[in-house]
Design a protein around this motif. Structure first.
Motif, mmCIF file in Angstrom:
data_model
loop_
_atom_site.group_PDB
_atom_site.id
_atom_site.type_symbol
_atom_site.label_atom_id
_atom_site.label_comp_id
_atom_site.label_asym_id
_atom_site.label_seq_id
_atom_site.Cartn_x
_atom_site.Cartn_y
_atom_site.Cartn_z
ATOM 1 N N LYS A 13 -7.343 -85.772 -27.750
ATOM 2 C CA LYS A 13 -6.142 -84.924 -27.862
ATOM 3 C C LYS A 13 -5.961 -84.081 -26.611
ATOM 4 O O LYS A 13 -4.859 -83.925 -26.102
ATOM 5 C CB LYS A 13 -6.257 -84.005 -29.096
ATOM 6 C CG LYS A 13 -6.010 -84.715 -30.414
ATOM 7 C CD LYS A 13 -6.098 -83.727 -31.575
ATOM 8 C CE LYS A 13 -5.828 -84.427 -32.902
ATOM 9 N NZ LYS A 13 -5.968 -83.494 -34.048
ATOM 10 N N TRP A 14 -7.071 -83.527 -26.104
ATOM 11 C CA TRP A 14 -7.011 -82.695 -24.900
ATOM 12 C C TRP A 14 -6.520 -83.507 -23.711
ATOM 13 O O TRP A 14 -5.686 -83.060 -22.936
ATOM 14 C CB TRP A 14 -8.397 -82.105 -24.615
ATOM 15 C CG TRP A 14 -8.427 -81.145 -23.467
ATOM 16 C CD1 TRP A 14 -8.122 -79.813 -23.504
ATOM 17 C CD2 TRP A 14 -8.758 -81.440 -22.098
ATOM 18 N NE1 TRP A 14 -8.251 -79.249 -22.255
ATOM 19 C CE2 TRP A 14 -8.639 -80.218 -21.369
ATOM 20 C CE3 TRP A 14 -9.140 -82.591 -21.429
ATOM 21 C CZ2 TRP A 14 -8.889 -80.149 -19.998
ATOM 22 C CZ3 TRP A 14 -9.394 -82.520 -20.061
ATOM 23 C CH2 TRP A 14 -9.271 -81.307 -19.357
ATOM 24 N N MET A 17 -2.800 -83.865 -23.662
ATOM 25 C CA MET A 17 -1.970 -82.657 -23.526
ATOM 26 C C MET A 17 -1.389 -82.552 -22.116
ATOM 27 O O MET A 17 -2.095 -82.779 -21.133
ATOM 28 C CB MET A 17 -2.806 -81.395 -23.784
ATOM 29 C CG MET A 17 -3.128 -81.128 -25.208
ATOM 30 S SD MET A 17 -4.098 -79.586 -25.335
ATOM 31 C CE MET A 17 -4.524 -79.619 -27.068
ATOM 32 N N LYS A 156 -5.833 -76.661 -20.443
ATOM 33 C CA LYS A 156 -4.576 -77.405 -20.276
ATOM 34 C C LYS A 156 -3.344 -76.503 -20.365
ATOM 35 O O LYS A 156 -2.240 -76.928 -20.076
ATOM 36 C CB LYS A 156 -4.490 -78.513 -21.341
ATOM 37 C CG LYS A 156 -5.289 -79.782 -20.968
ATOM 38 C CD LYS A 156 -4.632 -80.535 -19.836
ATOM 39 C CE LYS A 156 -5.340 -81.838 -19.511
ATOM 40 N NZ LYS A 156 -4.982 -82.960 -20.393
ATOM 41 N N GLU A 254 -6.457 -76.048 -26.366
ATOM 42 C CA GLU A 254 -6.099 -76.265 -24.957
ATOM 43 C C GLU A 254 -7.308 -76.194 -24.028
ATOM 44 O O GLU A 254 -7.226 -76.620 -22.871
ATOM 45 C CB GLU A 254 -5.068 -75.221 -24.498
ATOM 46 C CG GLU A 254 -3.721 -75.331 -25.157
ATOM 47 C CD GLU A 254 -3.668 -74.632 -26.512
ATOM 48 O OE1 GLU A 254 -2.660 -74.789 -27.213
ATOM 49 O OE2 GLU A 254 -4.644 -73.928 -26.863
#
Length: 302
Positions: A13-14, A17, A156, A254
Motif C-alpha cells: 500500500k505504501w 501511495m 509518502k 504514510e
C-alpha cells in the motif's frame, strides 16, 4: 492474517501511495495542500492561553510535545497516552491528513497545545496579537539535514528527497520544505526578544534533559517535585519514546518505518556518518557566511 503478511500488505500500500506535491507561499516551499488553503491557515485565531511548539522539521518537535504533555499532566503516563501525539497537538499547516490542521485545532477546548514548522514570517498574526506562549526547539544544521533526509525518504506525505547528494544541495540552498534552515532558526531567535518565546536547543536537551525540562516547566508556570521530574525525564527519553506507539507514529500509513524509523537515532553528531570531506568543507563555508549576522550558535557534536 499473519504479522508477516500484514507487513507485506502495508508495504505494498505504501509503495502505491503518491508523493505530495509542493508549491510556495511568499517564496517558502510548502506542501501544495498547505498552499492551496493558505488563507485558512493565515486567518487562524490563536488564544492567549494557547501554547505553540515550533521548530524546523526533525529538530526535536515530537520530543518537546511529549515533554510538555507530561508536564501539563503532572507526570501521569496514562494521560499522555490517551491519544496519538498528532491528535493531542494539531499540526497547524497540515490540511490533508486526519486529526491535524486548523480544523482540528478549532474543535479543541482550551488550553490548547499546537504544533507548527512555519518560519516566523508565516506564523498566523493572531499568535503575536494574543501574546500566546511559544516554545521553539532548534537543532544543529548538519544533524537536522541528515534527519530530515531520512524522514522524507520514509514519509509518502512529503516529496521524495532524491539522492543524498541532491538533498544536500536542496537543504543548503534553502529550497526544501519549510524553507531555509538558516532563515528559520535565525528568524525565531530574533523574535524571542520581543515575544514570550522559550528558545531551546536539541543538543542541550540531550546533554542535560533534567535542566532543560525544568526550563519548560518554569515557562509553563508549573512546579513539580523531583520524583515527578525524574519520571518525566525517563518517559521522554529516546529509548522509551521510540517504543511508545502514541508518540512514535507507527500507526501512520504514510510512514514506512522499514525504510527508516520515525525515531531513528536521536543522537548528536550522526552527520559524520554521511558528510563527505568535500561536503563538510562546502557546508562549513556556507554556514559561516549565513550565520555571520547572528549571535545564535550551535554544537555540532557533544
Amino acid at each position: 492474517m499473519s504479522k508477516e503478511k500484514e507487513k507485506e500488505t502495508m508495504e505494498a500500500k505504501w509503495n502505491q501511495m503518491p508523493r505530495e506535491e509542493v508549491s510556495e507561499v511568499r517564496g517558502v516551499v510548502m506542501l501544495k495542500s498547505t498552499c492551496d488553503t493558505w488563507n485558512k491557515i493565515w486567518d487562524f485565531q490563536a488564544k492567549p492561553d494557547d501554547l505553540l511548539i515550533s521548530s524546523y522539521p526533525k529538530a526535536g518537535t515530537t520530543w518537546l510535545q511529549e515533554i510538555v504533555d507530561m508536564i501539563r499532566n503532572n507526570g501521569d503516563v496514562e494521560k499522555t497516552r490517551r491519544a496519538p501525539i498528532n491528535v493531542r497537538n494539531p499540526f497547524l499547516e497540515r490540511i490533508n491528513l486526519p486529526y491535524v490542521g486548523v480544523t482540528r485545532a478549532n474543535d479543541m477546548p482550551s488550553p490548547r497545545v499546537l504544533k507548527t514548522h512555519l518560519p516566523v514570517q508565516l506564523l498566523p498574526p493572531s499568535f503575536w496579537e494574543e501574546n500566546s506562549k511559544i516554545i521553539y526547539v532548534a537543532r544543529n544544521a548538519k544533524d537536522n539535514l541528515v534527519s530530515f533526509f531520512h524522514f522524507q525518504r520514509m514519509n509518502k506525505a512529503l516529496p521524495d528527497p532524491g539522492t543524498w547528494e541532491e538533498y544536500f544541495e536542496t537543504f543548503l540552498t534553502g529550497k526544501g520544505l519549510w524553507g531555509s534552515w538558516f532563515s528559520h532558526v535565525k528568524g525565531w531567535w530574533e523574535a524571542k526578544d520581543v515575544y514570550p518565546i522559550l528558545y531551546l536547543f536539541y543538543e542541550d536537551i540531550k546533554k542535560n534533559p533534567k535542566h532543560e525540562i525544568e526550563k519548560v516547566m518554569q515557562f509553563l508556570g508549573k512546579n513539580l517535585d523531583e520524583n515527578i521530574l525524574a519520571k518525566i525525564v525517563h518517559y521522554t527519553s529516546f529509548n522509551v519514546m521510540k517504543k511508545n506507539p502514541m508518540a512514535n507514529y507507527t500507526f501512520v500509513p504514510e510512514m514506512n518505518h522499514n525504510v527508516s524509523p520515525f525515531m531513528r537515532k536521536g543522537t548528536v553528531g550522526d552527520w559524520k556518518n554521511y558528510f563527505t570531506v568535500a561536503q563538510n568543507e562546502r557546508f562549513n563555508e556556507i554556514y559561516k557566511a549565513k550565520m555571520a549576522d547572528t549571535t545564535l550558535s550551535f554544537s555540532m557534536d557533544y
